[in-house]
Design a protein around this motif. Structure first.
Motif, PDB file in Angstrom:
ATOM      1  N   LEU A   1     -12.588 -27.330 -37.792  1.00 20.37           N
ATOM      2  CA  LEU A   1     -14.058 -26.829 -36.812  1.00 20.37           C
ATOM      3  C   LEU A   1     -14.886 -26.712 -37.767  1.00 20.37           C
ATOM      4  CD1 LEU A   1     -15.064 -28.137 -34.322  1.00 20.37           C
ATOM      5  CD2 LEU A   1     -14.886 -25.332 -33.596  1.00 20.37           C
ATOM      6  N   GLU A   2     -14.858 -25.966 -38.580  1.00 24.44           N
ATOM      7  CA  GLU A   2     -16.125 -25.138 -39.722  1.00 24.44           C
ATOM      8  C   GLU A   2     -16.304 -26.636 -40.619  1.00 24.44           C
ATOM      9  OE1 GLU A   2     -16.946 -21.975 -42.817  1.00 24.44           O
ATOM     10  OE2 GLU A   2     -14.878 -21.752 -41.696  1.00 24.44           O
ATOM     11  N   LYS A   3     -15.736 -26.973 -41.266  1.00 26.56           N
ATOM     12  CA  LYS A   3     -15.462 -28.444 -42.043  1.00 26.56           C
ATOM     13  C   LYS A   3     -16.667 -29.381 -41.405  1.00 26.56           C
ATOM     14  CE  LYS A   3     -12.398 -29.388 -44.638  1.00 26.56           C
ATOM     15  NZ  LYS A   3     -11.711 -29.735 -45.483  1.00 26.56           N
ATOM     16  N   LEU A   4     -15.990 -29.666 -40.343  1.00 25.63           N
ATOM     17  CA  LEU A   4     -16.782 -30.605 -39.482  1.00 25.63           C
ATOM     18  C   LEU A   4     -18.416 -30.036 -38.969  1.00 25.63           C
ATOM     19  CD1 LEU A   4     -14.422 -32.000 -36.993  1.00 25.63           C
ATOM     20  CD2 LEU A   4     -14.765 -33.159 -38.880  1.00 25.63           C
ATOM     21  N   SER A   5     -18.454 -29.118 -38.666  1.00 28.01           N
ATOM     22  CA  SER A   5     -19.908 -28.186 -38.022  1.00 28.01           C
ATOM     23  C   SER A   5     -20.900 -28.567 -39.881  1.00 28.01           C
ATOM     24  CB  SER A   5     -19.695 -26.958 -37.299  1.00 28.01           C
ATOM     25  OG  SER A   5     -20.917 -26.681 -36.873  1.00 28.01           O
ATOM     26  N   ASN A   6     -20.532 -28.506 -40.284  1.00 28.34           N
ATOM     27  CA  ASN A   6     -21.553 -27.743 -41.687  1.00 28.34           C
ATOM     28  C   ASN A   6     -21.575 -29.646 -42.754  1.00 28.34           C
ATOM     29  OD1 ASN A   6     -20.977 -25.129 -40.931  1.00 28.34           O
ATOM     30  ND2 ASN A   6     -19.620 -24.689 -42.273  1.00 28.34           N
TER      31      ASN A   6
ATOM     32  N   SER B   1     -12.950 -15.799 -28.101  1.00 27.52           N
ATOM     33  CA  SER B   1     -12.824 -17.230 -28.676  1.00 27.52           C
ATOM     34  C   SER B   1     -14.070 -18.038 -28.725  1.00 27.52           C
ATOM     35  CB  SER B   1     -12.154 -18.123 -27.582  1.00 27.52           C
ATOM     36  OG  SER B   1     -12.601 -18.060 -26.090  1.00 27.52           O
ATOM     37  N   LEU B   2     -15.092 -17.279 -28.379  1.00 25.19           N
ATOM     38  CA  LEU B   2     -16.341 -17.657 -29.056  1.00 25.19           C
ATOM     39  C   LEU B   2     -16.343 -18.280 -30.577  1.00 25.19           C
ATOM     40  CD1 LEU B   2     -18.513 -16.952 -25.773  1.00 25.19           C
ATOM     41  CD2 LEU B   2     -16.773 -18.727 -26.116  1.00 25.19           C
ATOM     42  N   VAL B   3     -17.256 -19.609 -31.220  1.00 24.14           N
ATOM     43  CA  VAL B   3     -17.662 -19.679 -32.104  1.00 24.14           C
ATOM     44  C   VAL B   3     -18.748 -20.483 -31.688  1.00 24.14           C
ATOM     45  CG1 VAL B   3     -15.907 -19.849 -33.147  1.00 24.14           C
ATOM     46  CG2 VAL B   3     -16.280 -21.854 -32.600  1.00 24.14           C
ATOM     47  N   THR B   4     -20.585 -20.479 -32.991  1.00 28.70           N
ATOM     48  CA  THR B   4     -21.432 -20.918 -32.835  1.00 28.70           C
ATOM     49  C   THR B   4     -21.431 -21.472 -34.060  1.00 28.70           C
ATOM     50  OG1 THR B   4     -23.712 -20.836 -32.878  1.00 28.70           O
ATOM     51  CG2 THR B   4     -22.474 -19.458 -33.429  1.00 28.70           C
ATOM     52  N   GLY B   5     -22.185 -22.842 -33.740  1.00 27.21           N
ATOM     53  CA  GLY B   5     -22.665 -23.713 -35.590  1.00 27.21           C
ATOM     54  C   GLY B   5     -23.962 -25.003 -35.097  1.00 27.21           C
ATOM     55  N   LYS B   6     -23.575 -25.804 -35.883  1.00 27.58           N
ATOM     56  CA  LYS B   6     -24.613 -26.705 -35.626  1.00 27.58           C
ATOM     57  C   LYS B   6     -23.875 -28.336 -35.311  1.00 27.58           C
ATOM     58  CE  LYS B   6     -25.389 -29.356 -40.445  1.00 27.58           C
ATOM     59  NZ  LYS B   6     -24.599 -30.424 -39.700  1.00 27.58           N
ATOM     60  N   ALA B   7     -24.387 -29.547 -34.648  1.00 22.84           N
ATOM     61  CA  ALA B   7     -23.323 -30.450 -34.127  1.00 22.84           C
ATOM     62  C   ALA B   7     -22.246 -30.324 -33.895  1.00 22.84           C
ATOM     63  CB  ALA B   7     -23.395 -30.691 -35.590  1.00 22.84           C
ATOM     64  N   PHE B   8     -22.089 -29.342 -33.216  1.00 23.14           N
ATOM     65  CA  PHE B   8     -21.362 -29.095 -31.997  1.00 23.14           C
ATOM     66  C   PHE B   8     -20.323 -30.475 -31.275  1.00 23.14           C
ATOM     67  CE2 PHE B   8     -19.890 -23.947 -32.590  1.00 23.14           C
ATOM     68  CZ  PHE B   8     -19.140 -24.553 -33.817  1.00 23.14           C
TER      69      PHE B   8
END
Length: 343
Positions: free
Chosen positions: A5-10, A167-174
């Protein structure tokens, strides 16, 4: 889960420039599906074959994110830009951005504007419009800037995936890399007699374009769009306007855009709800007056395709700090896998 998910978001993938996301999907699924192809518009279509006389099921998640594009470079080397997709102007000011170039990689810049110290009182009370902003890349002239960036280069907000509490995460383009993650994991896990077509669509944010062409090509018996929906469980929004909540499971969308978009087909509605009940997977029901998804284009293709939407509740959609629950994502995958296997 978090690593992918991190790879996809970044990764950067403004509408029309989804290549990096397409490659992530390809790499993740090359050992799990029977066919992978990219169509003329740029959609990636991964196929997991079932029986020859089995159903054809399409799962669609759009790969693109909202962003900006270089519009003009002035004589001092400052970059003017236009918006790609639905961006609220007030969230742009003072952001760091990456200008994604062909020859110079990712060029860092900052969005600036006239300082409030030099604004009149009436100006300070208004939301600054993007036309009055610019990007400073540190160039001192038009000629220097044009050696680094070009008109037409896509621009993304610089923000990296981070973990919050629980269980919460934050990022761009979710919106909609979360949907891409659900698609990838479902294609890995699902085992059924049906042939499943997993589609990473292009240009959803600017007109549902990839969904329209890929659905025409596949002509499935049933389709489910995978996306995110507004989570209204925070200050400033009424529950009746955005009833979905984080950590309470995926949202089954019955209607969006007040019916101007999708009205979920009864067959798909029953499939998703009954599967959730049978598998004891938490879920939410939503009737939306707001935006729409790839499902709108899919269900109107050819002579009509029974279509529904499964969405992960997400806070602060269309900002660089979107927030989702990893538990909601996992429950979305579980529900979708079970639904595909029961279809």
């Amino acid at each position: 889960m978090k690593e992918l998910l991190e790879k996809l978001s970044n990764a950067d993938g403004v509408s029309g420039f989804e290549g990096k996301i397409r490659e992530i999907i390809r790499d993740e699924l090359k050992d799990h599906v029977d066919e992978i192809e990219t169509d003329n518009l740029g959609n990636i279509i991964v196929t997991k074959k079932g029986k020859d006389n089995g159903k054809k099921i399409m799962l669609a998640a759009h790969m693109d994110e909202i962003g900006l594009m270089v519009k003009h470079i002035d004589k001092e080397g400052f970059v003017k830009f236009t918006k790609i997709g639905g961006i609220n102007d007030q969230m742009l000011l003072n952001q760091e951005v990456f200008i994604n170039t062909n020859n110079n990689g990712k060029v860092l810049g900052v969005i600036g504007a006239k300082p409030p110290h030099r604004m009149k009182a009436a100006e300070r009370k208004k939301v600054l419009e993007y036309e009055n902003m610019f990007i400073d890349i540190g160039a001192t002239s038009k000629e220097e800037a044009e050696e680094i960036v070009s008109v037409g280069d896509p621009i993304t907000i610089k923000h990296e995936f981070s973990e919050l509490r629980g269980s919460l995460v934050t990022g761009k383009a979710f919106d909609n890399r979360v949907g891409c993650y659900v698609l990838i994991e479902t294609m890995k896990r699902a085992k059924t007699d049906a042939t499943i077509y997993g589609v990473g669509t292009v240009q959803e944010e600017v007109g549902l374009k990839g969904a329209r062409t890929s659905a025409f090509r596949i002509n499935p018996d049933l389709a489910i769009a995978l996306d995110v929906t507004i989570s209204g469980d925070h200050p400033g929004i009424k529950e009746e306007d955005a009833p979905a909540k984080i950590n309470e499971g995926p949202a089954i969308i019955l209607t969006d855009a007040s019916g101007r978009g999708l009205i979920t087909h009864p067959t798909v509605k029953e499939l998703l709800i009954e599967t959730a009940k049978t598998e004891k997977i938490p879920y939410q029901i939503e009737v939306s007056e707001g935006g729409t998804t790839d499902a709108t284009a899919i269900h109107l293709t050819r002579d009509g395709i029974p279509t529904g939407v499964l969405s992960v509740p997400t806070r602060y959609i269309h900002t660089p700090v979107e927030v989702v629950s990893l538990d909601d994502i996992e429950n979305t995958i579980k529900l979708l896998v079970a639904a595909v296997e029961n279809a």
